[in-house]
Design an enzyme around this catalytic site. Structure first.
Site, PDB file in Angstrom:
ATOM      1  N   HIS A  62     -16.810  33.549  -2.072  1.00  0.00           N
ATOM      2  CA  HIS A  62     -15.524  34.172  -1.732  1.00  0.00           C
ATOM      3  C   HIS A  62     -14.768  34.515  -3.010  1.00  0.00           C
ATOM      4  CE1 HIS A  62     -11.747  34.545   0.767  1.00  0.00           C
ATOM      5  NE2 HIS A  62     -11.229  34.318  -0.416  1.00  0.00           N
ATOM      6  N   GLU A  63     -14.661  33.556  -3.910  1.00  0.00           N
ATOM      7  CA  GLU A  63     -13.919  33.780  -5.151  1.00  0.00           C
ATOM      8  C   GLU A  63     -14.635  34.755  -6.078  1.00  0.00           C
ATOM      9  OE1 GLU A  63     -10.932  32.910  -5.609  1.00  0.00           O
ATOM     10  OE2 GLU A  63     -10.775  31.645  -3.849  1.00  0.00           O
ATOM     11  N   HIS A  66     -13.967  38.351  -5.127  1.00  0.00           N
ATOM     12  CA  HIS A  66     -12.694  38.845  -5.666  1.00  0.00           C
ATOM     13  C   HIS A  66     -12.869  39.301  -7.113  1.00  0.00           C
ATOM     14  CE1 HIS A  66     -10.340  37.781  -2.227  1.00  0.00           C
ATOM     15  NE2 HIS A  66     -10.386  36.482  -2.411  1.00  0.00           N
TER      16      HIS A  66
END
Length: 203
Positions: A62-63, A66
């Site tokens: 998820h990170e 980004h």
């Protein structure tokens, strides 16, 4: 794509801390067993491995999503762990509830509302993709494989739906600030799937 030594350290520590926190929260019997000193090291290692492979991977990718999109738009981006919140995550799990805010990808540079929205959207969309990867394991995997599939599916759906809430620093607020139609198109199914995961699948 490059990572500083500090960023790699932050990612590794956050991954491990979240894995421990969710292991303690989900497998409550382990807490009592550890307190009594009656848990086998192999049992503890297996529970942690499952947590790292599901919760840890969900958070990590998820990170990183980004960061990848932010760098694609010419941003200087890096993950920064919040060590105070990571400590709170582990302590709250020991106390029987869980509050996890491990840190975030911080990016800087000139950016449009659309680009900022797409950077935010990358995290939840990645979790939906991961949920699709875990789904066959959940449906067809025996024993431990099925457990990994169920937990990976649930965690990724919950993470995607939760982050689409348009509040505070969550991704949903940035997506909504860029485009209401895109927000509605993504938020409605992800939030509904998150509710299904919470009620129907559990963690």
């Amino acid at each position: 794509m490059s990572f500083s030594r500090r960023e790699l350290r932050d990612l590794g520590i956050a991954w491990l801390a979240l894995g421990v926190a969710f292991m303690l929260f989900i497998d409550r019997s382990l807490v009592d067993a550890v307190a009594r000193g009656s848990v086998a090291p192999s049992t503890l290692a297996l529970a942690l491995a499952v947590s790292l492979a599901t919760v840890g991977v969900a958070f990590l990718l998820h990170e990183l999503a980004h960061k990848v999109v932010a760098v694609r738009f010419g941003q200087i981006a890096a993950f920064k762990a919040d060590y105070g919140m990571l400590f709170l995550a582990v302590m709250s799990a020991l106390a029987g509830f869980l509050f996890a805010a491990p840190g975030a990808v911080v990016h800087r540079g000139r950016i449009t509302a659309r680009e900022n929205g797409l950077i935010a959207l990358a995290g939840p969309v990645t979790n939906v993709g991961l949920a699709a990867v875990f789904l066959p394991l959940f449906l067809f995997g025996p024993g431990l494989v099925g457990l990994v599939g169920q937990r990976g599916l649930s965690i990724n759906l919950l993470l995607a739906g939760f982050n689409m809430i348009p509040f505070g620093p969550l991704d949903g607020r940035k997506v909504l600030g860029w485009s209401k139609p895109v927000y509605v198109a993504v938020a409605i199914p992800t939030v509904l799937l998150a509710l299904y995961a919470l009620v129907g699948l559990g963690i």
